[in-house]
Design an enzyme around this catalytic site. Structure first.
Site, mmCIF file in Angstrom:
data_model
loop_
_atom_site.group_PDB
_atom_site.id
_atom_site.type_symbol
_atom_site.label_atom_id
_atom_site.label_comp_id
_atom_site.label_asym_id
_atom_site.label_seq_id
_atom_site.Cartn_x
_atom_site.Cartn_y
_atom_site.Cartn_z
ATOM 1 N N LYS A 1 6.985 -38.644 27.277
ATOM 2 C CA LYS A 1 7.679 -37.529 27.947
ATOM 3 C C LYS A 1 7.791 -36.342 26.997
ATOM 4 C CE LYS A 1 12.324 -37.504 28.063
ATOM 5 N NZ LYS A 1 12.969 -36.311 27.503
ATOM 6 N N ASN A 2 8.241 -36.604 25.761
ATOM 7 C CA ASN A 2 8.530 -35.486 24.863
ATOM 8 C C ASN A 2 7.278 -34.870 24.254
ATOM 9 O OD1 ASN A 2 11.149 -35.765 25.524
ATOM 10 N ND2 ASN A 2 11.768 -36.782 23.631
ATOM 11 N N ARG B 1 16.414 -28.686 29.273
ATOM 12 C CA ARG B 1 16.434 -27.835 28.086
ATOM 13 C C ARG B 1 15.047 -27.586 27.536
ATOM 14 N NH1 ARG B 1 20.041 -27.198 25.519
ATOM 15 N NH2 ARG B 1 18.864 -27.324 23.582
ATOM 16 N N CYS C 1 24.353 -29.651 26.846
ATOM 17 C CA CYS C 1 24.114 -30.781 27.753
ATOM 18 C C CYS C 1 25.088 -31.876 27.334
ATOM 19 C CB CYS C 1 22.657 -31.242 27.677
ATOM 20 S SG CYS C 1 22.300 -32.280 26.290
ATOM 21 N N ARG D 1 23.622 -28.148 21.387
ATOM 22 C CA ARG D 1 22.166 -27.982 21.290
ATOM 23 C C ARG D 1 21.739 -26.504 21.357
ATOM 24 N NH1 ARG D 1 19.312 -32.451 24.863
ATOM 25 N NH2 ARG D 1 17.552 -31.937 23.507
ATOM 26 N N PRO D 2 22.166 -25.707 20.369
ATOM 27 C CA PRO D 2 21.751 -24.293 20.343
ATOM 28 C C PRO D 2 20.247 -24.154 20.109
ATOM 29 C CG PRO D 2 22.813 -24.908 18.287
ATOM 30 C CD PRO D 2 22.951 -26.093 19.206
ATOM 31 N N VAL D 3 19.748 -22.946 20.302
ATOM 32 C CA VAL D 3 18.324 -22.679 20.044
ATOM 33 C C VAL D 3 18.177 -21.555 19.016
ATOM 34 C CG1 VAL D 3 17.428 -23.533 22.239
ATOM 35 C CG2 VAL D 3 18.236 -21.168 22.073
ATOM 36 N N ASP D 4 19.235 -21.382 18.188
ATOM 37 C CA ASP D 4 19.233 -20.287 17.210
ATOM 38 C C ASP D 4 18.040 -20.361 16.262
ATOM 39 O OD1 ASP D 4 20.659 -22.668 16.400
ATOM 40 O OD2 ASP D 4 21.154 -21.624 14.562
ATOM 41 N N LEU D 5 17.634 -21.560 15.907
ATOM 42 C CA LEU D 5 16.517 -21.696 14.951
ATOM 43 C C LEU D 5 15.180 -21.304 15.594
ATOM 44 C CD1 LEU D 5 17.604 -25.019 13.204
ATOM 45 C CD2 LEU D 5 18.104 -22.663 12.516
ATOM 46 N N ASP E 1 16.938 -41.021 19.737
ATOM 47 C CA ASP E 1 16.652 -41.397 21.133
ATOM 48 C C ASP E 1 16.620 -42.908 21.336
ATOM 49 O OD1 ASP E 1 14.347 -38.655 21.860
ATOM 50 O OD2 ASP E 1 16.508 -38.759 21.613
ATOM 51 N N ILE F 1 22.310 -36.765 14.376
ATOM 52 C CA ILE F 1 21.565 -35.656 14.975
ATOM 53 C C ILE F 1 22.386 -34.892 16.007
ATOM 54 C CG2 ILE F 1 19.445 -35.004 16.212
ATOM 55 C CD1 ILE F 1 18.807 -36.240 13.511
ATOM 56 N N ARG G 1 14.599 -39.347 34.752
ATOM 57 C CA ARG G 1 14.078 -38.205 33.998
ATOM 58 C C ARG G 1 13.094 -38.675 32.934
ATOM 59 N NH1 ARG G 1 18.368 -33.872 32.020
ATOM 60 N NH2 ARG G 1 16.386 -33.161 31.194
#
Ligand code: EPZ
Length: 428
Positions: A22-23, A97, A121, A126-130, A311, A333, A403
């Site tokens: 999936k990932n 996401r 979530c 779970r920011p996306v700043d990076l 995971d 994590i 999912r």
């Protein structure tokens, strides 16, 4: 909403087919935006998240043609001949996401993108700043407006030296995809080494990208003017593999995971072996034998690859709940990835959580109960616990499960599990 009913206690015996990751697929699919030619992906898993990504790409103008059927080798053609829309709307992004992975490709291909901020979530903020800092270093102008990321660049992105302060899978993938079309050289240091990142890099190379250091924590990319189409096979899912390995172990069974690759399982192999499970490569995949095993507790800490994957944390906790002795499980994590704990405790598990660590004291038998799925991996850990528990377990809200796991009840029933899906519309 569908529910799953399990009557536990049967050791699993037989084979389970492992699908494409999936990932990996969720990063490979948006890579099609980097070229106007067709990208063909094979071994594509049949999952809700894949359908969500397909819908998102379609509204950007990607033409998707699916061949093959459920269970066979599913083949998807993705043709971003013309991108008609560079906005990824909140309604789609909030569902998944990984939608943020269209950001890098859109800016690299079109010079602009407007992507809804994913929001948090269940497992964390779970920011996306990076992701954004990396694209800014490559020349993108980033603004946050009304809950959207607006990214623009005059002309082409340019290469940069990107050092991620912490390992980020998605951040590495967005930066990597953007760098393939940027002008000049990009070096990504402290890059994520997950096999799904390597899979994306190999696919980009097949599309004409120039990438060195694949699989390492330093990726060096020489940007090119354009990429071309390719045909690429999605890597097997190491987390699906680990989840079914735990299913075999927790039921004290003996199962062959067909299509699985031992070399992708990283630290999961050592942890399962330390617990007393026999893990071995076969001609067709990986064999998990626990029929003569006394499963014992062990301590784990989740880490970026090749460490023990976050995971797999919930799944291992279910196994440790039935192991002899105590285990300490530390989640490094995500800040809120113990939501399976109260549900496992409803089944008789003995677990104490202190901040990022959970002490699990194994019990001889769990007992079946109605439980609630809260996120993808928590939901599968409840199914695993149900397989081992005495009596009946009902897992509610299995849309979380769908999912990331294809036909889970069929795959487990084929190995002797007494499991069925209840298609009742009743809301809980
Ligand atoms: C990917 O998420 C996976 N999802 C997750 O799998 C997986 O748990 C995670 O990597 C870690 O391995 C997909 O690949 C689609 P990260 P991602 O960026 O990329 C922080 C599943 O169950 N961070 O490596 O979102 C972040 O908050 C899912 O299949 C920032 O602070 O994970 C987290 O604490 C769940 N800023 C840590 O880094 C950023 O800009 C790792 O996140 C990015 C991340």
């Amino acid at each position: 909403m569908d529910r799953i009913r399990i009557a536990g206690g049967t050791p699993l015996r037989g084979t389970i087919a492992i699908g494409g990751a999936k990932n990996a697929a969720l990063a490979l699919m948006p890579a099609c935006l980097l070229t106007d030619e067709t990208l063909t992906l094979t071994n594509l898993p049949d999952l809700a998240d894949i359908a969500t990504m397909a819908n998102l790409l379609a509204q950007h103008g990607v033409r998707l043609t699916l061949q093959g059927d459920r269970g066979a080798d599913r083949v998807l053609d993705l043709a971003a001949t013309e991108i008609i829309n560079t906005t990824a709307p909140y309604d789609l992004v909030r569902r998944m996401r990984a939608s943020v992975l269209v950001l890098g490709p859109l800016v690299a291909r079109c010079g602009q993108a407007r992507v809804s901020l994913p929001g948090g979530c269940a497992i964390g903020t779970r920011p996306v700043d990076l992701h954004l800092k990396a694209l800014e270093q490559m020349g993108a102008r980033i603004e946050l407006q009304e809950g959207y990321i607006s990214a623009t660049v005059n002309g082409r992105l340019h290469g940069a030296e990107i050092v991620f302060p912490q390992v980020t899978v998605g951040g590495t993938e967005n930066a990597l995809m953007a760098a393939t079309l940027a002008k000049g050289e990009t070096i990504i240091s402290n890059a994520a080494r997950e096999p799904e990142v390597a899979d994306l890099a190999h696919c980009l190379v097949a599309m004409g990208a120039r990438i060195e250091g694949i699989g390492s924590d330093t990726l060096t990319i020489q940007g090119v003017e354009r990429l071309h189409g390719a045909r690429y096979r999605v890597v097997p899912d190491r987390i699906e593999t680990g989840s079914y390995a735990v299913a075999a172990a927790i039921t004290r069974g003996d199962v062959e995971l067909v299509g699985a690759r031992l070399d992708l399982m990283g630290a999961v192999v050592k942890v399962l072996t330390d617990c007393g499970v026999t893990v071995s490569a076969t001609e067709n995949g990986v064999r998990i034998a626990a029929d003569r095993a006394d499963i014992v507790g062990t301590d784990i800490m989740t880490e970026p690859y090749p460490g023990f994957p976050t995971d797999m944390q919930a799944q291992l906790m279910a196994l440790m709940a039935t192991a002899g002795g105590a285990s300490m499980i530390t989640e490094t994590i995500f800040e809120n990835r113990f939501m399976h704990v109260p549900e496992l405790m409803r089944m008789g598990a003995r677990i104490n959580v202190h901040n990022a660590s959970a002490i699990v004291r194994g019990v001889p038998r769990l007992s079946g109960a109605p439980v609630m799925a809260t996120d993808l991996r928590a939901s599968v850990s409840l199914v695993l616990a149900g397989l081992a528990a005495e009596g009946e377990t009902i897992v509610n809200r299995v849309y979380h499960l769908d999912r990331g796991y294809e036909r889970v009840e069929e795959k487990l029933a084929a190995c002797g599990a007494r499991i069925e899906r209840l298609h009742d519309g009743a809301a809980e």
